[in-house]
Design a protein around this motif. Sequence first.
Motif, PDB file in Angstrom:
ATOM      1  N   LEU A 264       3.635   3.432  13.932  1.00  0.00           N
ATOM      2  CA  LEU A 264       4.456   4.576  13.531  1.00  0.00           C
ATOM      3  C   LEU A 264       4.135   5.087  12.133  1.00  0.00           C
ATOM      4  CD1 LEU A 264       7.976   3.535  14.878  1.00  0.00           C
ATOM      5  CD2 LEU A 264       6.532   5.400  15.708  1.00  0.00           C
ATOM      6  N   TYR A 265       3.337   4.349  11.376  1.00  0.00           N
ATOM      7  CA  TYR A 265       3.027   4.727   9.997  1.00  0.00           C
ATOM      8  C   TYR A 265       1.591   5.210   9.829  1.00  0.00           C
ATOM      9  CZ  TYR A 265       7.485   2.545   8.909  1.00  0.00           C
ATOM     10  OH  TYR A 265       8.830   2.244   8.876  1.00  0.00           O
ATOM     11  N   GLY A 266       0.924   5.529  10.923  1.00  0.00           N
ATOM     12  CA  GLY A 266      -0.456   5.991  10.809  1.00  0.00           C
ATOM     13  C   GLY A 266      -0.809   6.997  11.881  1.00  0.00           C
ATOM     14  N   GLY A 267      -1.916   7.716  11.643  1.00  0.00           N
ATOM     15  CA  GLY A 267      -2.389   8.684  12.629  1.00  0.00           C
ATOM     16  C   GLY A 267      -2.002  10.102  12.272  1.00  0.00           C
TER      17      GLY A 267
ATOM     18  N   ASN B   8      -2.101   9.438  -7.184  1.00  0.00           N
ATOM     19  CA  ASN B   8      -3.211   8.713  -7.825  1.00  0.00           C
ATOM     20  C   ASN B   8      -3.692   7.455  -7.110  1.00  0.00           C
ATOM     21  OD1 ASN B   8      -1.487   9.732 -10.675  1.00  0.00           O
ATOM     22  ND2 ASN B   8      -3.510  10.535 -10.150  1.00  0.00           N
ATOM     23  N   GLY B   9      -3.528   7.414  -5.804  1.00  0.00           N
ATOM     24  CA  GLY B   9      -4.108   6.311  -5.048  1.00  0.00           C
ATOM     25  C   GLY B   9      -3.338   5.014  -5.074  1.00  0.00           C
ATOM     26  N   TYR B  10      -2.043   5.059  -5.387  1.00  0.00           N
ATOM     27  CA  TYR B  10      -1.225   3.850  -5.335  1.00  0.00           C
ATOM     28  C   TYR B  10      -0.498   3.781  -3.988  1.00  0.00           C
ATOM     29  CZ  TYR B  10      -2.709   3.524 -10.121  1.00  0.00           C
ATOM     30  OH  TYR B  10      -3.501   3.443 -11.236  1.00  0.00           O
ATOM     31  N   LEU B  11       0.348   2.784  -3.792  1.00  0.00           N
ATOM     32  CA  LEU B  11       0.778   2.411  -2.440  1.00  0.00           C
ATOM     33  C   LEU B  11       1.308   3.578  -1.602  1.00  0.00           C
ATOM     34  CD1 LEU B  11       1.155   0.137  -0.377  1.00  0.00           C
ATOM     35  CD2 LEU B  11       3.462  -0.176  -1.298  1.00  0.00           C
ATOM     36  N   VAL B  12       2.241   4.352  -2.127  1.00  0.00           N
ATOM     37  CA  VAL B  12       2.822   5.433  -1.324  1.00  0.00           C
ATOM     38  C   VAL B  12       1.743   6.455  -0.976  1.00  0.00           C
ATOM     39  CG1 VAL B  12       4.676   7.117  -1.141  1.00  0.00           C
ATOM     40  CG2 VAL B  12       5.003   5.071  -2.543  1.00  0.00           C
ATOM     41  N   ASP B  13       0.889   6.770  -1.944  1.00  0.00           N
ATOM     42  CA  ASP B  13      -0.210   7.712  -1.726  1.00  0.00           C
ATOM     43  C   ASP B  13      -1.203   7.170  -0.698  1.00  0.00           C
ATOM     44  OD1 ASP B  13      -1.408  10.174  -2.308  1.00  0.00           O
ATOM     45  OD2 ASP B  13      -2.696   9.324  -3.858  1.00  0.00           O
ATOM     46  N   GLN B  14      -1.392   5.862  -0.676  1.00  0.00           N
ATOM     47  CA  GLN B  14      -2.313   5.235   0.277  1.00  0.00           C
ATOM     48  C   GLN B  14      -1.839   5.433   1.712  1.00  0.00           C
ATOM     49  OE1 GLN B  14      -2.506   1.139  -1.093  1.00  0.00           O
ATOM     50  NE2 GLN B  14      -3.097   1.823  -3.148  1.00  0.00           N
ATOM     51  N   PHE B  15      -0.535   5.433   1.916  1.00  0.00           N
ATOM     52  CA  PHE B  15      -0.006   5.682   3.252  1.00  0.00           C
ATOM     53  C   PHE B  15      -0.215   7.132   3.676  1.00  0.00           C
ATOM     54  CE2 PHE B  15       2.136   1.612   3.105  1.00  0.00           C
ATOM     55  CZ  PHE B  15       2.303   1.279   4.441  1.00  0.00           C
ATOM     56  N   ILE B  16      -0.177   8.052   2.718  1.00  0.00           N
ATOM     57  CA  ILE B  16      -0.247   9.477   3.034  1.00  0.00           C
ATOM     58  C   ILE B  16      -1.657   9.930   3.396  1.00  0.00           C
ATOM     59  CG2 ILE B  16       0.081  11.798   2.076  1.00  0.00           C
ATOM     60  CD1 ILE B  16       2.308  10.573   0.300  1.00  0.00           C
ATOM     61  N   ASN B  17      -2.670   9.430   2.677  1.00  0.00           N
ATOM     62  CA  ASN B  17      -4.036   9.939   2.818  1.00  0.00           C
ATOM     63  C   ASN B  17      -4.782   9.367   4.018  1.00  0.00           C
ATOM     64  OD1 ASN B  17      -5.227  11.535   0.194  1.00  0.00           O
ATOM     65  ND2 ASN B  17      -3.442  10.274  -0.310  1.00  0.00           N
ATOM     66  N   THR B  18      -5.561  10.216   4.683  1.00  0.00           N
ATOM     67  CA  THR B  18      -6.343   9.780   5.834  1.00  0.00           C
ATOM     68  C   THR B  18      -7.453   8.803   5.447  1.00  0.00           C
ATOM     69  OG1 THR B  18      -7.672  11.788   5.597  1.00  0.00           O
ATOM     70  CG2 THR B  18      -5.918  11.825   7.243  1.00  0.00           C
ATOM     71  N   SER B  19      -7.922   8.846   4.201  1.00  0.00           N
ATOM     72  CA  SER B  19      -9.017   7.958   3.797  1.00  0.00           C
ATOM     73  C   SER B  19      -8.584   6.504   3.690  1.00  0.00           C
ATOM     74  CB  SER B  19      -9.587   8.408   2.446  1.00  0.00           C
ATOM     75  OG  SER B  19      -8.605   8.299   1.427  1.00  0.00           O
ATOM     76  N   SER B  20      -7.313   6.259   3.465  1.00  0.00           N
ATOM     77  CA  SER B  20      -6.832   4.901   3.229  1.00  0.00           C
ATOM     78  C   SER B  20      -5.876   4.405   4.310  1.00  0.00           C
ATOM     79  CB  SER B  20      -6.128   4.821   1.868  1.00  0.00           C
ATOM     80  OG  SER B  20      -5.173   5.868   1.733  1.00  0.00           O
ATOM     81  N   ASN B  21      -5.458   5.283   5.201  1.00  0.00           N
ATOM     82  CA  ASN B  21      -4.519   4.898   6.249  1.00  0.00           C
ATOM     83  C   ASN B  21      -5.167   5.099   7.616  1.00  0.00           C
ATOM     84  OD1 ASN B  21      -2.432   4.579   8.093  1.00  0.00           O
ATOM     85  ND2 ASN B  21      -0.941   5.771   6.909  1.00  0.00           N
ATOM     86  N   LYS B  22      -5.512   3.992   8.253  1.00  0.00           N
ATOM     87  CA  LYS B  22      -6.090   4.020   9.601  1.00  0.00           C
ATOM     88  C   LYS B  22      -5.190   3.292  10.596  1.00  0.00           C
ATOM     89  CE  LYS B  22      -9.795   5.999   7.902  1.00  0.00           C
ATOM     90  NZ  LYS B  22     -10.041   7.453   8.125  1.00  0.00           N
ATOM     91  N   ARG B  23      -3.904   3.243  10.297  1.00  0.00           N
ATOM     92  CA  ARG B  23      -2.967   2.524  11.141  1.00  0.00           C
ATOM     93  C   ARG B  23      -2.824   3.209  12.501  1.00  0.00           C
ATOM     94  NH1 ARG B  23       0.276  -0.930   7.830  1.00  0.00           N
ATOM     95  NH2 ARG B  23       1.784  -1.151   9.536  1.00  0.00           N
ATOM     96  N   THR B  24      -2.378   2.421  13.487  1.00  0.00           N
ATOM     97  CA  THR B  24      -2.148   2.960  14.830  1.00  0.00           C
ATOM     98  C   THR B  24      -0.683   2.811  15.255  1.00  0.00           C
ATOM     99  OG1 THR B  24      -2.810   0.834  15.808  1.00  0.00           O
ATOM    100  CG2 THR B  24      -4.519   2.524  15.564  1.00  0.00           C
TER     101      THR B  24
END
Length: 372
Positions: free
Chosen positions: A196-199, A178-194
């Motif tokens: 070890l935790y993104g991509g 439902n779009g909370y912190l753990v889910d935010q890391f998983i989804n491409t729409s909210s995670n644009k990190r470069t």
Amino acid sequence: MNSTSSLFSPITLGNSKLNHRLVLCPLTRFRADKDHVPTPMMAEYYGQRASEGGLMISEATYITPADGVLPNTPGIYSEAQIEGWKEISKSVHTKGATMFLQLWHTGRAACSQLNPNNEQPIGPSAISIQGKGLTGVPYEMPRALETHEIPKVIETFVQAAKNAIEAGFDGVELHAANGYLVDQFINTSSNKRTDLYGGSIENRARFAMELVGAVAEAIGEERTAIRFSPWSGFQDMKDDTPYETWGYLVSQFQEKHPKLGYVHFIEPRDDFLGRLDQPERAHIAVTETVEPFQNIWKGPFIVSGGYTANPKRAFETADKNSNTLVAIGRAFISNPDLPLRLKNNWPLSPYDRSTFYTNDAVGYTDYEFYTE
């Protein structure tokens, strides 16, 4: 009578032997006190809905005060909160039920005005949710977590899990939906990190994997569970490859943590979005399915979403999959004896949506048990 359905057959979940597979869904109800301490009214509410050999999942519960805590939502970070939850776990166990506490970090969905020191919300990336939050004010731009900060966040979850066990719970469910912190890391729409935790899928799943591993090490795999929602859409969630992303996560759990208490998926049929702000996504309900994840996971698998509208589908789901349990929300609110009603084909009482998020006993503990 529906007693021959698999919905009313026993199953082992974690360290518990369940008598049936009908689960109380996690439901936010705003009945804690101003200090986010669970109240006696909450103990009565959960006790009413407890059944011999049944499973209950608590409402979403904050793990830290620095998370834009909504009024009257419970926490599990103070001694007073732990003591309050003890009364709830006691009331549930007295009825012979099993209960997991859902651990919640809202991440970028938080509100700085509600934080002790007006801390800026955190998230995987500096991307804000569009529109207004539950507080009625626009969502804020979150601060992207630094790589070195992530283990500290995981440790906050671990401490909350230990607190839950101290409070008498049988396990914890990590809120990764439902779009909370753990889910935010998983989804491409909210995670644009470069880092070890993104991509890649492997990197976006890393936070969830490390979190499950740390909590399982602290309290045991059997006491650890997690909830996902690949097609929620709520709070701007969208992933480019949902089957591949969550398929990877479940495969990793099956390989590395096969004794987890359960894996919980919100089905695409859930009408949560239709009741909020994205009715145009209704087509997802008929085109997507959690079955691929069900086929990977060999342990207890909970499904939820849309069963109040069609309770008979719960029987079909349980009969079709030997390891599956069905979680129901709104029908459980207005029918504290829901398992008995479904088992005996007794009529269901309607719920009153206007009392879902109020603060007193009306529409909370005053629903009646069935009498012929």
